[in-house]
Design an enzyme around this catalytic site. Sequence first.
Site, PDB file in Angstrom:
ATOM      1  N   HIS A 178      23.983  30.539  36.702  1.00  0.00           N
ATOM      2  CA  HIS A 178      23.137  32.404  36.698  1.00  0.00           C
ATOM      3  C   HIS A 178      21.470  31.767  36.859  1.00  0.00           C
ATOM      4  CE1 HIS A 178      27.438  33.025  36.254  1.00  0.00           C
ATOM      5  NE2 HIS A 178      27.376  32.743  35.128  1.00  0.00           N
ATOM      6  N   ASP A 192      29.062  33.626  42.422  1.00  0.00           N
ATOM      7  CA  ASP A 192      28.078  33.201  40.539  1.00  0.00           C
ATOM      8  C   ASP A 192      27.950  35.220  40.269  1.00  0.00           C
ATOM      9  OD1 ASP A 192      25.550  33.920  38.922  1.00  0.00           O
ATOM     10  OD2 ASP A 192      25.534  31.500  39.592  1.00  0.00           O
ATOM     11  N   HIS A 193      28.561  35.576  39.166  1.00  0.00           N
ATOM     12  CA  HIS A 193      28.784  37.364  38.903  1.00  0.00           C
ATOM     13  C   HIS A 193      27.464  37.983  38.664  1.00  0.00           C
ATOM     14  CE1 HIS A 193      29.289  36.000  34.614  1.00  0.00           C
ATOM     15  NE2 HIS A 193      28.646  37.003  34.811  1.00  0.00           N
ATOM     16  N   ASP A 202      53.937  28.488  41.426  1.00  0.00           N
ATOM     17  CA  ASP A 202      53.964  26.668  40.983  1.00  0.00           C
ATOM     18  C   ASP A 202      53.013  26.668  41.700  1.00  0.00           C
ATOM     19  OD1 ASP A 202      53.680  24.834  40.072  1.00  0.00           O
ATOM     20  OD2 ASP A 202      56.049  24.224  39.674  1.00  0.00           O
ATOM     21  N   VAL A 203      51.540  26.225  41.567  1.00  0.00           N
ATOM     22  CA  VAL A 203      50.877  26.196  42.653  1.00  0.00           C
ATOM     23  C   VAL A 203      50.723  24.131  43.391  1.00  0.00           C
ATOM     24  CG1 VAL A 203      48.476  27.318  41.392  1.00  0.00           C
ATOM     25  CG2 VAL A 203      49.413  24.331  40.516  1.00  0.00           C
ATOM     26  N   LYS A 209      25.272  41.421  39.768  1.00  0.00           N
ATOM     27  CA  LYS A 209      24.157  42.999  39.079  1.00  0.00           C
ATOM     28  C   LYS A 209      23.012  43.134  40.057  1.00  0.00           C
ATOM     29  CE  LYS A 209      25.210  39.879  34.901  1.00  0.00           C
ATOM     30  NZ  LYS A 209      26.050  40.585  34.375  1.00  0.00           N
TER      31      LYS A 209
HETATM   32  P1  NAD Z   1      43.586  32.366  31.649  1.00  0.00           P
HETATM   33  O1  NAD Z   1      43.654  31.204  31.374  1.00  0.00           O
HETATM   34  O2  NAD Z   1      43.001  33.968  31.240  1.00  0.00           O
HETATM   35  O3  NAD Z   1      44.245  32.519  33.057  1.00  0.00           O
HETATM   36  C1  NAD Z   1      44.995  31.464  33.837  1.00  0.00           C
HETATM   37  C2  NAD Z   1      46.034  32.124  35.044  1.00  0.00           C
HETATM   38  O4  NAD Z   1      46.302  31.193  36.154  1.00  0.00           O
HETATM   39  C3  NAD Z   1      47.139  32.669  33.842  1.00  0.00           C
HETATM   40  O5  NAD Z   1      47.004  33.490  35.354  1.00  0.00           O
HETATM   41  C4  NAD Z   1      48.066  31.981  35.137  1.00  0.00           C
HETATM   42  O6  NAD Z   1      49.564  32.154  34.798  1.00  0.00           O
HETATM   43  C5  NAD Z   1      47.867  31.322  35.279  1.00  0.00           C
HETATM   44  N1  NAD Z   1      47.844  30.378  36.021  1.00  0.00           N
HETATM   45  C6  NAD Z   1      47.531  28.561  35.265  1.00  0.00           C
HETATM   46  N2  NAD Z   1      48.517  27.927  35.726  1.00  0.00           N
HETATM   47  C7  NAD Z   1      49.605  28.113  36.612  1.00  0.00           C
HETATM   48  C8  NAD Z   1      49.424  26.432  37.734  1.00  0.00           C
HETATM   49  N3  NAD Z   1      50.007  25.835  36.985  1.00  0.00           N
HETATM   50  N4  NAD Z   1      50.518  27.845  38.423  1.00  0.00           N
HETATM   51  C9  NAD Z   1      50.622  29.506  38.900  1.00  0.00           C
HETATM   52  N5  NAD Z   1      49.623  29.584  37.845  1.00  0.00           N
HETATM   53  C10 NAD Z   1      48.931  29.457  37.234  1.00  0.00           C
HETATM   54  O7  NAD Z   1      41.815  32.614  32.777  1.00  0.00           O
HETATM   55  P2  NAD Z   1      41.192  33.629  32.709  1.00  0.00           P
HETATM   56  O8  NAD Z   1      39.842  33.523  31.884  1.00  0.00           O
HETATM   57  O9  NAD Z   1      41.350  34.334  33.298  1.00  0.00           O
HETATM   58  O10 NAD Z   1      39.550  32.742  34.245  1.00  0.00           O
HETATM   59  C11 NAD Z   1      40.457  32.137  35.260  1.00  0.00           C
HETATM   60  C12 NAD Z   1      38.964  32.189  36.277  1.00  0.00           C
HETATM   61  O11 NAD Z   1      37.991  32.688  36.119  1.00  0.00           O
HETATM   62  C13 NAD Z   1      38.915  30.193  35.209  1.00  0.00           C
HETATM   63  O12 NAD Z   1      38.421  29.039  36.249  1.00  0.00           O
HETATM   64  C14 NAD Z   1      37.472  30.676  34.937  1.00  0.00           C
HETATM   65  O13 NAD Z   1      37.004  29.771  34.063  1.00  0.00           O
HETATM   66  C15 NAD Z   1      37.399  31.355  35.534  1.00  0.00           C
HETATM   67  N6  NAD Z   1      36.029  32.625  34.752  1.00  0.00           N
HETATM   68  C16 NAD Z   1      36.818  33.527  34.208  1.00  0.00           C
HETATM   69  C17 NAD Z   1      35.974  34.465  33.262  1.00  0.00           C
HETATM   70  C18 NAD Z   1      36.640  35.323  31.794  1.00  0.00           C
HETATM   71  O14 NAD Z   1      35.817  36.759  32.170  1.00  0.00           O
HETATM   72  N7  NAD Z   1      37.956  35.134  31.976  1.00  0.00           N
HETATM   73  C19 NAD Z   1      34.058  34.612  33.880  1.00  0.00           C
HETATM   74  C20 NAD Z   1      34.094  33.697  34.460  1.00  0.00           C
HETATM   75  C21 NAD Z   1      35.170  32.944  35.345  1.00  0.00           C
END
Ligand code: NAD
Length: 497
Positions: free
Chosen positions: A244, A181-182, A89-90, A186
Amino acid sequence: MTNKIVQPKTSIILFGATGDLAKRKLYPSIYSLFLSGKLSDNFVVIGAARRPWSDAELRENVKKAIEETHLSNERIDEFCQHFFYLPFDVTNTESYLKLKHKLEELEAKFEIPGNRIYYMAMAPQFFGTIAIQLKKEGVTQSEGWNRLVIEKPFGHDLPSAQKLNNEIREAFSEDQIYRIDHYLGKEMVQNIEVIRFANAIFEPLWNNRHISNIQITSSEVLGVEDRGGYYETSGALRDMVQNHLLQMVLLLSMDPPIRLATNEVRSEKIKVLRAIRPISTDEASDYFIRGQYAAGEISGSEVPGYRQEKNVKEDSTTETFVAGKLLIDNHRWAGVPFYVRTGKRMAVKSTKIVVQFKDLPLNVYTQKSEDMTIHPNLLVIHIQPDEGITLILNGKKVGLLGETIPVDLEFKNNSIDGVNTPEAYERLIYDCMLGDATNFAHWDEVNLSWALIDPISKAWAESNEEIEQYVSGTMGPKSSEQLLSNDGFKWWALKDL
Ligand code: NAD
């Protein structure tokens, strides 16, 4: 030259281990590093997230994630033995103390000298809290190095980015922060530097004497899918251009660094960012246009418009398409527009850069007959899905008329057997383990890029004009064509390149 593979001894603490990014990108990338020998046996991954999973459940999910990729699963069980789960829990101090103990216990077991990567793969509102708590509870006080990897978005405007940066800087110094910045991971984006700085033929031409304009397109066929809620708060300008596309502009326009070292590359990028002409809110519409996809047809199937998507407001003004013009006021680039465009539900999925060279001062073929045209020379850098370069020259058309015809000199990675280019994330995670921050965004880059973008967002937020719609399956709204035709140019059709 052969390089000995370095195997950094590292713990990766993955915040958001049950999320989409971890599953689709991070687990497969870490596994790929393991398969290619870049991880020794001295590594652990601690998955931290809200769900009350066990180690076994995390491992099961990691396994499943990898099975959905093309990677061989022959060493998967051995790999999974390095994974541990911590319900987290953050906002709770107890979670950080547990993490500290878990790290100490596992680092002793796996003989890892306290080197830690904290990977933020959860909602951005938690980034600052986590960083501060990690320091406060003493998690970052290990014997080895501590690095923080931050996913996008890094803020949603300059003030929020500054706030986030101030928070993470309370706990980590700039050289410990790796802003992902993925696109910078690349293969072909990294290849821009090689094309420019390892070839004698391009650098002398790489300026306003020989280049007429540069076009960068990143188009998607997909709509927002089930991410409507997130997209409503972001839009194409913040989601794609601020990071990007601007990064690609910088790589294409920076001066050659004196060395390929992190600080040298960054300082050249920052210099060019400072030279990009600022766009005020009043003049935003002269430089940037936006659009939103309406219903249409893609591959023979009907698709809904953006406003009909799940979790999207019926009268949403969020842009799903952006086209813009950037001018760089320095000696090298004065007068050369850099055009960028990106959008969803477009005709093709493609990321490409087109460098258009200036026409010849005298066209002897047009002189001979008005029907004879000469195609401009183009250098096309294909980023995805194809990877490669094409140089478009003029050749003689076979026959008696002496006509010219564009000919392509082409090099594509995908057409070479056995080439399997690594995922961007794989490369970036490894870079972070090695302490190489060249392909991550420095705070100055983030800061300046928000400063450039914010007046445009503001102009759109304040505008009463209806957002221009474009039919799904096309290359965006008419005003995108207009932006270039005003300058006497046109977007090159990606399908022909
Ligand atoms: P998601 O919603 O699928 O996952 C969120 C994660 O955070 C889960 O594991 C959840 O359990 C955890 N979480 C949320 N609230 C929490 C809390 N209070 N305490 C502990 N854990 C908690 O999100 P995602 O799509 O995996 O994205 C994560 C990050 O990566 C975001 O910043 C998003 O912008 C970035 N991002 C995602 C993608 C993608 O392709 N999914 C691409 C680029 C960037």
